[in-house]
Design an enzyme around this catalytic site. Structure first.
Site, PDB file in Angstrom:
ATOM      1  N   HIS A   1      44.481  66.914  -3.664  1.00 28.43           N
ATOM      2  CA  HIS A   1      43.695  65.695  -3.492  1.00 28.43           C
ATOM      3  C   HIS A   1      42.207  66.029  -3.532  1.00 28.43           C
ATOM      4  CE1 HIS A   1      46.989  63.161  -1.286  1.00 28.43           C
ATOM      5  NE2 HIS A   1      47.457  63.766  -2.367  1.00 28.43           N
TER       6      HIS A   1
ATOM      7  N   GLU B   1      39.822  65.284  -1.546  1.00 27.01           N
ATOM      8  CA  GLU B   1      39.293  65.757  -0.271  1.00 27.01           C
ATOM      9  C   GLU B   1      39.603  67.235  -0.045  1.00 27.01           C
ATOM     10  OE1 GLU B   1      40.990  61.551   0.652  1.00 27.01           O
ATOM     11  OE2 GLU B   1      41.352  63.170  -0.773  1.00 27.01           O
TER      12      GLU B   1
ATOM     13  N   CYS C   1      44.364  60.243   3.137  1.00 23.72           N
ATOM     14  CA  CYS C   1      45.750  60.164   3.571  1.00 23.72           C
ATOM     15  C   CYS C   1      45.924  61.007   4.844  1.00 23.72           C
ATOM     16  CB  CYS C   1      46.687  60.652   2.471  1.00 23.72           C
ATOM     17  SG  CYS C   1      46.599  62.442   2.189  1.00 23.72           S
TER      18      CYS C   1
ATOM     19  N   CYS D   1      45.190  64.785   4.254  1.00 23.58           N
ATOM     20  CA  CYS D   1      43.764  65.078   4.166  1.00 23.58           C
ATOM     21  C   CYS D   1      43.083  64.908   5.521  1.00 23.58           C
ATOM     22  CB  CYS D   1      43.099  64.209   3.109  1.00 23.58           C
ATOM     23  SG  CYS D   1      43.660  64.624   1.432  1.00 23.58           S
TER      24      CYS D   1
END
Length: 150
Positions: free
Chosen positions: A56, A58, A86, A89
């Protein structure tokens, strides 16, 4: 003199990363980490390209910022991300002790708040920065892929 380095300024940079993800067929999420008005990490989703569910935006930014700073803690740093992080993260952000998280669009299904995730108690959160721009990019992506309006 007016400070041009506002949350909106940096969110526009994160949206540029999200556009790059969109162009690659990735879910269009962009992120960057800033310290003292300086971008030290920028990234976008790479889950398809790397065949890695943890890639992801992040997560990529956290790793890059930690490498830049030479340590695992991101105290004094701000993460700008176009979509609410999410739960995965959020966990990484918790452990990194990032000082601020600024995100654009909320994610009522998979965002950390809906999933019961938590950030570090000292982390400040600001939501809704350029929310419409961030949300419309994600919606357009899924409309094109799935052929229906959301």
């Amino acid at each position: 003199m007016e400070n041009i380095f506002t949350d909106e300024y940096f969110m526009k940079k994160a949206l540029q990363e999200a556009e790059a993800a969109y162009e690659k067929g990735e879910i269009p999420v962009g992120a960057l980490i800033v310290v003292n008005d300086r971008i030290i990490a920028r990234s976008h989703n790479l889950t398809e390209m790397l065949n890695d569910v943890t890639a992801h935006a992040e997560m990529q930014s956290i790793t890059a910022a930690a490498n830049f700073l030479g340590g695992k803690y991101l105290k004094g740093c701000t993460l700008y991300v176009t979509l609410e992080p999410c739960q995965m993260c959020a966990g990484a952000l918790y452990w990194s002790q990032v000082s601020r998280v600024v995100y654009g669009a909320g994610d009522n299904q998979r965002g950390f708040t809906a999933m019961g995730g938590k950030l570090h108690p000292k982390t400040e959160v600001k939501s809704g920065v350029l929310e419409n721009e961030a949300a419309s990019l994600v919606l357009r992506f899924f409309e094109e892929r799935r052929g229906r309006k959301y």
